[in-house]
Design a protein around this motif. Sequence first.
Motif, short mmCIF file in Angstrom:
data_model
loop_
_atom_site.label_atom_id
_atom_site.label_comp_id
_atom_site.label_asym_id
_atom_site.label_seq_id
_atom_site.Cartn_x
_atom_site.Cartn_y
_atom_site.Cartn_z
N SER B 2 -180.07 -55.50 41.21
CA SER B 2 -179.05 -55.48 41.89
C SER B 2 -177.57 -56.22 41.20
N ASN B 3 -178.14 -57.01 40.10
CA ASN B 3 -177.03 -57.47 39.41
C ASN B 3 -176.73 -56.82 38.02
N LEU B 5 -175.06 -54.44 35.99
CA LEU B 5 -173.78 -53.90 35.95
C LEU B 5 -173.66 -53.03 34.71
N ARG B 8 -172.70 -49.04 34.68
CA ARG B 8 -172.31 -48.36 36.05
C ARG B 8 -170.65 -48.08 35.94
N TYR B 9 -170.46 -47.21 36.90
CA TYR B 9 -169.18 -46.74 37.13
C TYR B 9 -168.33 -47.40 38.18
N LEU B 10 -167.08 -47.55 38.14
CA LEU B 10 -166.22 -48.14 39.18
C LEU B 10 -165.17 -47.16 39.41
N TYR B 64 -165.88 -58.64 36.52
CA TYR B 64 -166.97 -57.54 35.99
C TYR B 64 -167.49 -57.53 34.70
N LYS B 67 -169.48 -60.40 33.92
CA LYS B 67 -170.97 -59.87 34.57
C LYS B 67 -171.67 -59.25 33.42
N GLU B 173 -186.68 -44.38 43.44
CA GLU B 173 -187.85 -43.90 43.58
C GLU B 173 -188.87 -45.35 43.24
N THR B 176 -188.91 -47.76 45.62
CA THR B 176 -189.62 -47.62 46.86
C THR B 176 -191.19 -47.68 46.41
N ILE B 177 -191.42 -47.14 45.43
CA ILE B 177 -192.96 -47.35 44.93
C ILE B 177 -193.37 -48.73 44.66
N ASN B 179 -192.13 -51.13 46.20
CA ASN B 179 -192.19 -51.75 47.41
C ASN B 179 -193.67 -51.68 48.35
N ALA B 180 -193.81 -50.21 48.22
CA ALA B 180 -195.03 -49.95 48.73
C ALA B 180 -196.24 -50.43 48.29
N ARG B 182 -196.31 -53.22 46.75
CA ARG B 182 -196.12 -54.78 47.04
C ARG B 182 -196.91 -54.88 48.54
#
Lengths: 290, 265
Positions: B2-3, B5, B8-10, B64, B67, B173, B176-177, B179-180, B182
């Motif tokens: 999540s952090n 940066l 990434r594109y702004l 930014y 960061k 993906e 998701t994997i 988390n699945a 986990r």
Amino acid sequence: MDQTISFKQVTHTYQANTPFSQDALDQVSLTIPAHSFTAIIGHTGSGKSTLVQHINALLKPTSGEIEVYGRTIIPTTTNKNLKELRKHVGMVFQFPEKQLFEESVIKDIMFGPKNYGASEADAEKDAEDAMQLVGLDESLRDKSPFDLSGGQMRRVAIAGVLAMKPEILILDEPTAGLDPRGHKEIMDLAQELHDHRGLTIILVTHQMDDVVDYASDVIVMDRGKIVKHGKPSDIFADPKWVYQMHLDLPSSAEFATRLVKAGIHLKQTPLTIEKLADEIAELIKGEAHT
Amino acid sequence: MSNFLFGRYLPGNSWVHRMSPQSKLMLCFFFVIVIFFANNVWTYATLSLLLIVVVLMSGVSIGYFLKGIRPLIWLIIFTVLLQILFSSGGHVYWHFGPFSVSDLSLINGGFIFVRFLLIIMISTVLTLTTTPLAIADGVQTVLKPLKKFHFPVDTLALMLSIALRFVPTLMDEMETILNAQRSRGVDFGSGSLRHRIQAAVPLLVPLFTGAINHAENLSTAMEARGFTDSEHRSKYRVYRWQTKDTISWGVFLLVGILVLFLRNN
């Protein structure tokens, strides 16, 4: 232990404090009673999947708290000691066949129980039971999961979750991409688990027919908020509102509204095909039908 | 994630945003080369000033950028410390065994720090203001001369744009994997090294098979839509050289010459 799930003022923001931050849940409070069959519906991006991932603490609230299975999850809850909770809350993700990795079907299904400390023999027994439960043939036991068909892979994945013997089962669009038969089998399995094994089932779905056929409670979400929580009959009583939420009516109710347009009035809006048939039969036979 | 940066594109609509990607890419490259010519306070000051102008013109808030530096801060500190403690010469203030701190090593440490900062900042400007696909297009244009040497520029550009396109998909993906698995009782990132490596298997195998499935589906879909080879294609997005690019290059070249004048020989 108490299987009631309660959310108190839960807010979740993705990527908080960055330019990409996005509010997914906004002050959600709700209670899902134990042993209920709750369907969560809502427009794409309304926060359904985010909501359910809070129940086994895969996501933690940005603010607020969640109480489930004797655990309180608050924003500062760490990943430690969450195993016990996750053992009891089984989670079937969208397209769960993506999570398969072991060399044989049985090993993959045993993976969950073994992680939760079951012995090899116990895990194997649980896995065999789970295979039977989801209707997987014994002959597939030692095959590689990657050789199976899509529908069979999905069952292996679901069996992998059921083998952990969860008491709360979360199904996030379990029938997406399945043929009508596979769809019905999975939904019937969910009903069987609810009715005969006493599981609390939480179903995220876009299929309104499933909602009326199987669920006892319905939660409607819109833009991160819960806009309605009630029985299916309450939710679908107002077709105009349902369309406003960008949702569909169950097909029987949809058909009934067309009958109304054609000047045929039924006593009440039927939610299932059976009810619709009853109502029409009554209309045709008039008073003779009782 | 999540952090995270970097890279990434702004979205925005500033001067820097609207420049053509190939000239941005080359400018970035040029700037980094010029940085290595700088060797005194005046040259570093000139370059820093230019960078500040670029950052202001990109319209991206300074937060930014900070960061973007954060994940690399330990590397920077480590290198600067090495430079300070181990370089010799000049007036020595303090020394202990092989370690010493002198005025020259302090200045050198400062320069290294500024150099790091400049390089990271200019590349952050590039990634924050250019979409990944535009960067891929820019690379293709920049590498075009290599075609003379039978270098497969178009294929490389295609691979690059597909790779960039799938980064977020594969990240999703993976999430998701993760988390699945986990929820099936895997503890990621805890326990002994051996345990951690074992825990990676339930993540890596599905991720690889997923990637192979993607590749198979994508290649079928591409063939079905008439794709035969990556050469001889027309382009939908065309980036033209604009007055903006000329002006920017003018400024950068001037600064480059100025740095050559100001540096100690």
